[in-house]
Design a protein around this motif. Structure first.
Motif, PDB file in Angstrom:
ATOM      1  N   GLU A 326       0.841  -1.123  -0.140  1.00 44.43           N
ATOM      2  CA  GLU A 326      -0.093   0.069   0.135  1.00 44.43           C
ATOM      3  C   GLU A 326       0.778   1.159   0.057  1.00 44.43           C
ATOM      4  OE1 GLU A 326      -3.426  -1.570   2.975  1.00 44.43           O
ATOM      5  OE2 GLU A 326      -1.480  -1.578   3.639  1.00 44.43           O
ATOM      6  N   PHE A 327       0.676   2.169  -0.938  1.00 48.68           N
ATOM      7  CA  PHE A 327       1.328   3.674  -0.893  1.00 48.68           C
ATOM      8  C   PHE A 327       0.404   4.436  -1.501  1.00 48.68           C
ATOM      9  CE2 PHE A 327       2.111   0.764  -4.721  1.00 48.68           C
ATOM     10  CZ  PHE A 327       2.096   1.644  -5.617  1.00 48.68           C
ATOM     11  N   PRO A 328       0.813   5.642  -1.294  1.00 51.63           N
ATOM     12  CA  PRO A 328       0.002   6.776  -1.729  1.00 51.63           C
ATOM     13  C   PRO A 328       0.363   7.092  -3.304  1.00 51.63           C
ATOM     14  CG  PRO A 328       1.782   7.840  -0.534  1.00 51.63           C
ATOM     15  CD  PRO A 328       1.931   6.242  -0.211  1.00 51.63           C
ATOM     16  N   ARG A 329      -0.768   7.410  -4.006  1.00 52.25           N
ATOM     17  CA  ARG A 329      -0.668   7.707  -5.448  1.00 52.25           C
ATOM     18  C   ARG A 329      -1.839   8.599  -5.622  1.00 52.25           C
ATOM     19  NH1 ARG A 329      -1.871   1.496  -7.363  1.00 52.25           N
ATOM     20  NH2 ARG A 329      -1.115   0.951  -5.182  1.00 52.25           N
ATOM     21  N   ILE A 330      -1.739   9.215  -6.943  1.00 57.52           N
ATOM     22  CA  ILE A 330      -2.501   9.934  -7.732  1.00 57.52           C
ATOM     23  C   ILE A 330      -2.806   9.267  -8.894  1.00 57.52           C
ATOM     24  CG2 ILE A 330      -2.968  12.026  -8.959  1.00 57.52           C
ATOM     25  CD1 ILE A 330      -0.473  13.370  -7.010  1.00 57.52           C
ATOM     26  N   VAL A 331      -4.180   9.407  -9.225  1.00 57.61           N
ATOM     27  CA  VAL A 331      -4.945   8.761 -10.536  1.00 57.61           C
ATOM     28  C   VAL A 331      -6.007   9.870 -11.131  1.00 57.61           C
ATOM     29  CG1 VAL A 331      -6.284   7.061 -11.384  1.00 57.61           C
ATOM     30  CG2 VAL A 331      -4.551   6.490 -10.100  1.00 57.61           C
ATOM     31  N   ALA A 332      -5.618  10.445 -12.149  1.00 57.53           N
ATOM     32  CA  ALA A 332      -6.594  11.537 -12.661  1.00 57.53           C
ATOM     33  C   ALA A 332      -6.991  11.025 -14.144  1.00 57.53           C
ATOM     34  CB  ALA A 332      -5.978  12.855 -12.877  1.00 57.53           C
ATOM     35  N   ALA A 333      -8.279  11.141 -14.371  1.00 55.10           N
ATOM     36  CA  ALA A 333      -8.867  10.699 -15.614  1.00 55.10           C
ATOM     37  C   ALA A 333      -9.379  11.833 -16.352  1.00 55.10           C
ATOM     38  CB  ALA A 333      -9.902   9.727 -15.322  1.00 55.10           C
ATOM     39  N   PRO A 334      -8.712  12.793 -17.128  1.00 60.75           N
ATOM     40  CA  PRO A 334      -9.376  13.759 -17.821  1.00 60.75           C
ATOM     41  C   PRO A 334     -10.287  13.261 -18.536  1.00 60.75           C
ATOM     42  CG  PRO A 334      -7.211  13.479 -18.516  1.00 60.75           C
ATOM     43  CD  PRO A 334      -7.430  12.582 -17.489  1.00 60.75           C
ATOM     44  N   VAL A 356       5.045  11.313  -5.021  1.00 65.41           N
ATOM     45  CA  VAL A 356       4.232  10.200  -5.166  1.00 65.41           C
ATOM     46  C   VAL A 356       4.141   9.950  -6.598  1.00 65.41           C
ATOM     47  CG1 VAL A 356       2.903  10.105  -3.023  1.00 65.41           C
ATOM     48  CG2 VAL A 356       2.089  11.288  -5.233  1.00 65.41           C
ATOM     49  N   PRO A 357       3.999   8.696  -7.142  1.00 65.80           N
ATOM     50  CA  PRO A 357       3.729   8.460  -8.677  1.00 65.80           C
ATOM     51  C   PRO A 357       2.433   8.692  -9.104  1.00 65.80           C
ATOM     52  CG  PRO A 357       3.521   6.008  -7.220  1.00 65.80           C
ATOM     53  CD  PRO A 357       4.209   7.283  -6.534  1.00 65.80           C
ATOM     54  N   ALA A 358       2.173   9.297 -10.092  1.00 61.90           N
ATOM     55  CA  ALA A 358       0.778   9.794 -10.513  1.00 61.90           C
ATOM     56  C   ALA A 358       0.355   9.222 -11.896  1.00 61.90           C
ATOM     57  CB  ALA A 358       0.839  11.100 -10.880  1.00 61.90           C
ATOM     58  N   ILE A 359      -0.735   8.622 -12.317  1.00 63.21           N
ATOM     59  CA  ILE A 359      -1.387   8.249 -13.262  1.00 63.21           C
ATOM     60  C   ILE A 359      -2.236   9.109 -14.047  1.00 63.21           C
ATOM     61  CG2 ILE A 359      -2.732   6.341 -14.371  1.00 63.21           C
ATOM     62  CD1 ILE A 359      -1.143   4.571 -12.806  1.00 63.21           C
ATOM     63  N   LYS A 451       0.516  11.857   3.583  1.00 60.52           N
ATOM     64  CA  LYS A 451       0.501  12.627   2.566  1.00 60.52           C
ATOM     65  C   LYS A 451      -0.935  12.913   1.756  1.00 60.52           C
ATOM     66  CE  LYS A 451       4.300  10.682   0.413  1.00 60.52           C
ATOM     67  NZ  LYS A 451       5.560  10.770  -0.421  1.00 60.52           N
ATOM     68  N   MET A 452      -1.622  11.664   2.012  1.00 63.87           N
ATOM     69  CA  MET A 452      -2.811  11.629   1.183  1.00 63.87           C
ATOM     70  C   MET A 452      -3.850  12.737   1.845  1.00 63.87           C
ATOM     71  SD  MET A 452      -2.796   9.713  -1.214  1.00 63.87           S
ATOM     72  CE  MET A 452      -3.943   8.932  -1.900  1.00 63.87           C
ATOM     73  N   GLU A 453      -3.608  12.979   3.280  1.00 65.94           N
ATOM     74  CA  GLU A 453      -4.598  13.832   3.892  1.00 65.94           C
ATOM     75  C   GLU A 453      -4.394  15.270   3.326  1.00 65.94           C
ATOM     76  OE1 GLU A 453      -3.408  13.519   8.069  1.00 65.94           O
ATOM     77  OE2 GLU A 453      -3.619  11.160   7.901  1.00 65.94           O
ATOM     78  N   SER A 454      -3.198  15.769   3.003  1.00 58.64           N
ATOM     79  CA  SER A 454      -3.220  17.202   2.665  1.00 58.64           C
ATOM     80  C   SER A 454      -3.595  17.161   1.082  1.00 58.64           C
ATOM     81  CB  SER A 454      -2.013  17.871   2.854  1.00 58.64           C
ATOM     82  OG  SER A 454      -0.766  17.043   2.990  1.00 58.64           O
ATOM     83  N   LEU A 455      -3.145  15.913   0.487  1.00 59.08           N
ATOM     84  CA  LEU A 455      -3.255  15.916  -1.185  1.00 59.08           C
ATOM     85  C   LEU A 455      -4.738  15.775  -1.387  1.00 59.08           C
ATOM     86  CD1 LEU A 455      -2.216  15.267  -3.937  1.00 59.08           C
ATOM     87  CD2 LEU A 455      -2.336  13.024  -3.273  1.00 59.08           C
ATOM     88  N   ILE A 456      -5.459  15.325  -0.664  1.00 58.87           N
ATOM     89  CA  ILE A 456      -7.082  15.166  -0.960  1.00 58.87           C
ATOM     90  C   ILE A 456      -7.758  16.524  -0.849  1.00 58.87           C
ATOM     91  CG2 ILE A 456      -8.038  14.723   1.249  1.00 58.87           C
ATOM     92  CD1 ILE A 456      -9.991  12.632  -0.209  1.00 58.87           C
ATOM     93  N   ASP A 457      -7.096  17.515  -0.049  1.00 59.61           N
ATOM     94  CA  ASP A 457      -7.608  18.787  -0.039  1.00 59.61           C
ATOM     95  C   ASP A 457      -7.154  19.551  -1.092  1.00 59.61           C
ATOM     96  OD1 ASP A 457      -8.819  18.308   2.522  1.00 59.61           O
ATOM     97  OD2 ASP A 457      -7.305  18.928   3.558  1.00 59.61           O
ATOM     98  N   GLU A 458      -6.062  19.353  -1.746  1.00 63.86           N
ATOM     99  CA  GLU A 458      -5.387  20.175  -2.729  1.00 63.86           C
ATOM    100  C   GLU A 458      -6.002  19.856  -4.052  1.00 63.86           C
ATOM    101  OE1 GLU A 458      -1.087  21.675  -4.216  1.00 63.86           O
ATOM    102  OE2 GLU A 458      -1.300  20.985  -2.055  1.00 63.86           O
ATOM    103  N   TRP A 507      -8.149   8.979  -7.382  1.00 63.07           N
ATOM    104  CA  TRP A 507      -7.451   8.581  -6.156  1.00 63.07           C
ATOM    105  C   TRP A 507      -6.314   9.990  -6.024  1.00 63.07           C
ATOM    106  CZ3 TRP A 507      -8.947   4.552  -3.847  1.00 63.07           C
ATOM    107  CH2 TRP A 507      -8.295   4.079  -2.609  1.00 63.07           C
ATOM    108  N   PRO A 508      -6.517  10.550  -4.817  1.00 64.49           N
ATOM    109  CA  PRO A 508      -7.574  10.263  -3.817  1.00 64.49           C
ATOM    110  C   PRO A 508      -9.085  10.531  -4.096  1.00 64.49           C
ATOM    111  CG  PRO A 508      -6.203  12.389  -3.273  1.00 64.49           C
ATOM    112  CD  PRO A 508      -5.632  11.724  -4.520  1.00 64.49           C
TER     113      PRO A 508
END
Lengths: 575, 284
Positions: A326-334, A356-359, A451-458, A507-508
């Motif tokens: 388990e690790f933090p990551r970013i997944v964005a789907a434009p 973090v790695p981002a997809i 890190k996910m806690e502040s990431l989700i706010d951003e 994600w988040p």
């Protein structure tokens, strides 16, 4: 249906896609929005290829019906004449095709495409330009729009090529004007030109976004549907001080991108689901070593090799859960070309800031379809998040993975004095040394996940398109946003009020806002281009809400707006 | 500088008497000889016994995945061409799991020194046969002996286009140090394949085995500029086993082929204000 829907068909190698893009751009310059949809088999020569351009004041997706068909071979007529509306027309090569049907008031415009191509001094392939010239005449647009596009498109290939293509297009235009002037019923008139409009694919927009975001290293292995992005980055590497690596395989590509990022260059790779399968172990390593990296995953019809050149949204769950542990990551789907640009810039910044790695998850339909977009606002300053040498000198007992409050630990890169550390794929302590101590292990895992806690706010909130007050709320992601928006407009004409909840960040996951919108909705319907309703499942997991109405399509084709509109009517009728 | 400058003072994790200690000592000796500072060095490791060096050698380190040290090292070198980059790997790691990276990175001639701890056995997973185990080698996974022939790293490196191809023996410390120093100094992709006895698991390729057979190519005035002769020598393995430089040439490195890296490394290029407006012109 849009004002004009034009379709050109022929074999691979006939220049179908090139012709389509040029026609789309000419219509765009005449003041219209366009959507260009390509279909092609996984072949280099032969097979049936088409390119469809929908033209209207506002248009979001491909159309089910057409009104102007360009047939470079007989097969195109056999396959697509039935898609023509009443009073539609067929332009066909009278040198190659014997005749066209006349049912349903279909008009046929035989044009000696091959002969005119030859007269232009070009090879047979410039038939496509003759056909575009003729198309523009029937569409009622001035030749100057096409002339300007052709000059821009072929400028790099030399004056002779520009001239041959211009002559060919003009011959087609004049032949059409002389023979069937004003016969075509779906003419559009040029509108006030806006110089602020682009025609581009998701791949193109991601490429521009990556360069804007300061991507300095790109490694990739070609794979449909992101090969065009790889070509784009390669073509512009020198000009923008980027190193592009044509990698030996996807494993090399991502490991190189991680190595380059570790050494301080913003880095990216791109692939499809099959290539991402090979990248998964390194994706986890980026998570463990807190090395930023941006991965574009362009999905096609799976599983396995599947349908290489057709679309699907079947990899959402895969990228969310890929890799052991388990690790933090970013997944964005434009969901469209503009979002591809802005999300790419945003994701690069977030990936570096949060280490973090981002997809960036796109589907084939979004990656390869051309669509109108407002010119991007490119003035944004890109913040850097790597420690400066002076900052590092002031720090005592530097610990690369310090147990900071936010979980983000200040990051040095090799070459800096006082910043030594080990990026370790083993679990490690604050310096990066291997550690099996249970207390350290627990604290390090918590630091990373914090890190996910502040990431989700951003990250931005999900978007509700349309009025809050609606009879039904559609839910969609990725390119399914496009037919959903078109469907909303169709429904509005019938007095049905629908809006669209579009989820970009998977994600988040912004569960609170999504839950609120869905709980307030009178009725909901989710449309996904997959078999199992992957986003529907994610929404249920995160919000407890089960969206009862699911419209799932998994035959390799993206939805037509009509399919979504019909389903809405069915759902509302059952109420 | 002294050897302690590269010492993290951590506890070694190798078996007492392991030849990995010799490699660790000689790497540090070579770095001192070359006057490289710890912060100017990046060492990238794979996974295996060799990788424990990550926790002992004081420099920027990256303990990557099994087989993947080379692409990580290669990416880092492209991002910051001013770094001294070494990749430290094992035989299972580099000649098995990461074989394609070994061949493909050699082709690029990126300026990386690759040091392979070649003990012809999987040490960290308790002694299974590795890609360099001799034909007939018996282990837990090859009860009837290895059926296939071992890979030949020297011949592979030469044919793949490596510009410095060498072998050393961990039992000959001065020579090992010399090979490592030469490899780091070499401008381009340099291999040091280190014959490293695994005292715990490999009962065939022992110190005695090598002491009896190993000889130095430089003692026979071997011509290191002749690729075909080097290839021939690469296949000498029996009563006599050559160590030293098999092949060396000068060729443009991968990073030197990019005009965009002439003035500044990627890391030094600004990212705050890249102007992409002209890119949009393609799409009007």
């Amino acid at each position: 249906m849009p004002k004009l829907v034009w379709l050109i068909g022929g074999e691979a190698g006939f220049g179908i896609r090139e012709a389509g893009v040029i026609f789309a751009k000419a219509c765009s310059r005449a003041g219209y929005n366009v959507f260009g949809h390509v279909e092609y088999p996984s072949l280099i020569r032969g097979g049936h290829n088409i390119y469809q351009v929908s033209v209207d004041d506002e248009v979001f997706c491909q159309s089910r019906q057409i009104n102007l068909l360009v047939a470079l071979n007989a097969e195109t007529i056999e396959r697509h004449a039935k898609e023509l509306t009443e009073n539609g027309a067929i332009i066909y090569d009278s040198d190659a095709v014997s005749g066209a049907s006349h049912e349903n008031n279909i008009r046929s415009y035989p044009i000696p495409l091959s002969a005119l191509a030859k007269e232009s001094g070009g090879k047979d392939i410039v038939r496509n330009m003759v056909a575009i010239g003729a198309s523009l005449s029937y569409a009622g647009l001035d030749f100057s729009f096409l002339e300007a596009v052709l000059k821009d498109e072929f400028r790099g290939k030399g004056q002779e090529i520009v001239s041959i293509n211009l002559i060919a297009a003009r011959k087609g235009y004049e032949h059409a004007s002389d023979n069937f002037r004003d016969d075509f019923k779906f003419q559009i008139k040029a509108r006030k030109m806006s110089s602020n409009r682009l025609v581009l694919t998701g791949n193109d927009a991601i490429g521009i976004g990556a360069i804007k975001a300061g991507c300095k290293f790109f490694a990739g292995y070609p794979m449909t549907p992101i090969s065009a992005l790889i070509h784009f980055m390669s073509a512009h590497a020198k000009e923008f001080g980027i190193v592009f690596r044509n990698a030996s395989d996807e494993i090399e590509a991502i490991n190189m991108a991680i190595g380059a990022s570790y050494a301080g260059a913003r880095s990216m790779t791109a692939t499809s689901g099959g290539g991402f399968s090979l990248m998964v172990e390194a994706y986890g390593m980026a998570g463990m070593t807190e090395t930023p990296v941006v991965i574009v995953e362009g999905t096609r019809t799976g599983p396995s090799t599947g349908l290489p050149t057709w679309t699907e949204q079947g990899d959402l769950r895969f990228v969310l859960h890929a890799s052991q542990g388990e690790f933090p990551r970013i997944v964005a789907a434009p969901g469209d070309a503009s979002e591809c640009y802005y999300n790419t810039v945003e994701v690069f910044n977030l990936s570096e800031k949060y280490q973090v790695p981002a997809i960036i998850l796109v589907d084939r339909h979004l990656a390869e379809s051309h669509m109108s977009a407002e010119k991007f606002k490119t003035g944004e300053r890109i913040p850097g998040h790597i420690l400066k040498q002076e900052q590092l000198k002031r720090m005592e007992n530097y610990r690369r993975f310090s147990f900071s409050e936010t979980g983000i630990s200040p990051r040095s890169v090799p070459g800096m004095q006082g910043g030594l550390f080990i990026a370790n794929s083993y679990e490690h302590d604050e310096y990066g040394f291997y550690s099996e101590d249970p207390e350290t292990v627990r604290k390090m895992k918590e630091k990373r996940m914090r890190k996910m806690e502040s990431l989700i706010d951003e990250i931005p909130e999900p978007v509700l398109h349309g009025s809050e007050d609606a009879d039904i709320t559609l839910v969609a992601w990725g390119s399914t946003k496009l037919p959903a928006l078109q469907a909303i407009r169709m429904l509005a004409k019938e007095g049905i009020k629908a809006n669209l909840l579009q989820i970009i960040y998977m994600w988040p996951f912004k569960a609170e806002r999504i839950e609120k919108i869905l709980r307030n909705a009178r009725q909901t319907l989710i449309a996904e281009n997959n078999q199992t309703g992957q986003l529907a499942g994610l929404i249920r997991e995160k919000t407890g809400i089960d969206i009862p109405n699911k419209l799932l399509k998994y035959d390799g084709r993206q939805f037509y707006a009509e399919e979504i509109a019909d389903k809405v009517k069915q759902v509302l009728g059952e109420r | 500088m002294k050897i302690e400058d590269f010492d993290l003072g951590t506890q070694a994790r190798w078996c007492p008497g392991c030849a990995d200690f010799n490699i660790w000592v000689t790497v540090r000796q070579a770095l001192i000889e070359l006057n490289i500072q710890p912060h100017e060095l990046l060492a990238v490791y794979g996974i295996g016994c060799h990788g424990h060096m990550a926790n002992m050698l004081k420099c920027y380190g990256f303990e990557s995945l099994h087989g993947r040290s080379l692409p990580v090292a290669f990416g880092a070198k492209l991002a910051n061409r001013n770094l001294n980059v070494i990749a430290v790997a094992g035989d299972g790691d580099c000649y098995g799991e990461g074989m394609s990276h070994f061949i493909n990175t050699a082709r690029t001639n990126a300026d990386i020194a690759l040091i392979v701890h070649n003990n012809m056995v999987y040490g960290l997973t308790t002694g299974q046969a590795s890609p360099t185990s001799a034909k007939g080698y018996k282990s837990k996974v090859t009860p009837d002996g290895v059926f296939d022939v071992p890979v030949n790293p020297i011949a592979l490196a030469i044919s793949a286009g490596a510009t410095f191809v060498s072998r050393a023996f961990a039992g000959n410390i001065p020579h090992l140090k010399q090979m490592i120093a030469e490899a780091i100094k070499h401008r381009g992709f340099a291999l040091v394949d280190v014959l490293q006895p695994c005292i715990t698991y490999n009962k065939i390729n022992t110190y005695e085995f090598y002491y009896k057979r190993v000889y130095r190519l430089q003692d026979e005035n071997f011509d290191t500029g002749d690729k075909m002769k080097a290839m021939e020598k690469a296949f000498e393995w029996g009563d006599r086993i050559p160590i030293g430089i098999f092949y060396r040439e000068e060729r443009e490195t991968y990073e030197e082929s990019f005009p965009q890296l002439k003035e500044k490394s990627l890391f030094e290029q600004g990212i705050s204000n890249v102007n992409v407006d002209r890119l949009m012109e393609e799409f009007v």
